[in-house]
Design a protein around this motif. Sequence first.
Motif, PDB file in Angstrom:
ATOM      1  N   ALA A  94       0.806  -1.263   0.089  1.00 14.05           N
ATOM      2  CA  ALA A  94      -0.038   0.063   0.155  1.00 14.05           C
ATOM      3  C   ALA A  94       0.846   1.179   0.138  1.00 14.05           C
ATOM      4  O   ALA A  94       2.210   1.289   0.151  1.00 14.05           O
ATOM      5  N   ARG A  95       0.335   2.479  -0.064  1.00 16.19           N
ATOM      6  CA  ARG A  95       0.915   3.594   0.099  1.00 16.19           C
ATOM      7  C   ARG A  95       0.900   4.111   1.467  1.00 16.19           C
ATOM      8  O   ARG A  95      -0.285   3.592   2.106  1.00 16.19           O
ATOM      9  N   LEU A 228       1.225  -9.279  -0.823  1.00 13.99           N
ATOM     10  CA  LEU A 228      -0.109  -8.582  -1.065  1.00 13.99           C
ATOM     11  C   LEU A 228       0.282  -7.163  -1.932  1.00 13.99           C
ATOM     12  O   LEU A 228       1.484  -6.497  -1.678  1.00 13.99           O
ATOM     13  N   GLN A 229      -0.354  -6.929  -2.666  1.00 11.57           N
ATOM     14  CA  GLN A 229      -0.495  -5.604  -3.429  1.00 11.57           C
ATOM     15  C   GLN A 229      -1.808  -4.888  -3.558  1.00 11.57           C
ATOM     16  O   GLN A 229      -2.508  -4.725  -4.696  1.00 11.57           O
ATOM     17  N   LEU A 230      -2.313  -4.373  -2.455  1.00 11.06           N
ATOM     18  CA  LEU A 230      -3.392  -3.884  -2.361  1.00 11.06           C
ATOM     19  C   LEU A 230      -3.830  -2.481  -3.085  1.00 11.06           C
ATOM     20  O   LEU A 230      -4.953  -2.568  -3.701  1.00 11.06           O
ATOM     21  N   HIS A 231      -2.838  -1.919  -3.341  1.00 17.29           N
ATOM     22  CA  HIS A 231      -3.058  -0.472  -4.056  1.00 17.29           C
ATOM     23  C   HIS A 231      -3.120  -0.809  -5.394  1.00 17.29           C
ATOM     24  O   HIS A 231      -4.067  -0.500  -6.190  1.00 17.29           O
ATOM     25  N   ASP A 232      -1.954  -1.549  -5.970  1.00 17.13           N
ATOM     26  CA  ASP A 232      -2.136  -2.057  -7.460  1.00 17.13           C
ATOM     27  C   ASP A 232      -3.107  -2.928  -7.755  1.00 17.13           C
ATOM     28  O   ASP A 232      -3.785  -2.832  -9.063  1.00 17.13           O
ATOM     29  N   TRP A 233      -3.921  -3.690  -6.903  1.00 19.55           N
ATOM     30  CA  TRP A 233      -4.886  -4.460  -7.289  1.00 19.55           C
ATOM     31  C   TRP A 233      -6.315  -3.878  -7.214  1.00 19.55           C
ATOM     32  O   TRP A 233      -7.235  -4.278  -7.783  1.00 19.55           O
TER      33      TRP A 233
END
Length: 422
Positions: A94-95, A228-233
């Motif tokens: 995340a950012r 996990l790549q919550l922002h990119d997803w």
Amino acid sequence: MQFENTLGFSQSLDKEDRLSKYREQFHFPKVKGKQVIYFTGNSLGLQPKNAPSFVNDIMEDWANLAVEGHFHAEKPWWDYHERLAKPMAKVVGAREEEVCVMNTLTVNLHLLMVSFYRPQGKRTKIICEEKAFPSDQYMLQSQVRHHGLDPDETLVEIKKREGEHFWRTEDVLSKIEEVGDELALVLIGGVNYYNGQVFDMEAITKAGKKVGAYVGWDLAHAAGNIELQLHDWGVDFAAWCSYKYMNSGPGNASGIFIHQTHLKNQEIPRFEGWWGTKKETRFLMKPEFEPTGTADSWQLSNPPVLSLAPYLASLEMFEEVGMAALIEKRNRIVSYLEFILKEIDKETTGSFEIITPEDRGCQLSVFLHGQGRQLFDYLMENGVITDWREPNVIRLAPAPFYCSYEDMYRFGQILKEGILKN
């Protein structure tokens, strides 16, 4: 690599392990005077040895500064939670402005539902997995009833196929498409607590958003465990506890993620409190709420710094090691555990079955055939701390920070002894 079920081979893997030194930075319980083999980091991580010093710093500041500790402690309490944002963001992809640590997991899921479950017209339904963790089930049912809806008609459970122990991604995607414009929300556990399956969060998020729904994830068993790549997803929101793979201590604070696209959206409702207002004006006691423009806007009260201290201690270790290195060891040690289990199964003529699919993190769930609780009790009595789930499953989670390859070998020997004796 060709694995071997020998003590010497397991010890050779430990000598090659770049993370082996971190094992010494955790406290291990003992059984019969010996350090345990600890497989329950998916329930409660071990205590980092540096955690008490972080707590003691706050206790000393409280003793010496009292209320002035809010601003004049070495780590001032009023913005203590901000120190966790950067390393926590890296763990979940995340950012920094998209994450905040506050409350506990189910409390945060309820608060996030205020913002992201807004049933209107025929768009009321929620998709979740069959037999989600009970707290999630209770939370979803009560949220639906709060809106005057019937859980039996509103909650759509994705089921496993007959005779299978895991969910198929294509079934989830098909159900999302089928529910279509009636779907308000997808909310699934990113890693299933029972069988250890990792859901294809990227594909499911994309499908949910395509039909106009919000998509959130309960990452209780995912944070600190998988990539996990919550922002990119494009995930809308997520929440996780910190006491499993992230080793922050029993019942400790939860993290939340809210995608950047929602942070300054004035149309999204939320419950608001003092600590969600801008730092610059917080102590002016203005009657108007002025959101921070970050995930902190969802924070209600001042942070419980005594709880956050051990979480910060653990996160500093995550920052030092990095998720890539943890995942690399996780993949190898879980594969070695799987190899050991299969070798023991051959030697004991089919006593158990691994029900965790290839899409997995740290956890292997093992279905016992004919052994039952008696074998679990034997393991516990002989220094293997594992987890029992009805009707006949033990969960094994070799956390890469502190589990060794020798642990895997020794567990196999104890398991074989237990099967043959029972």
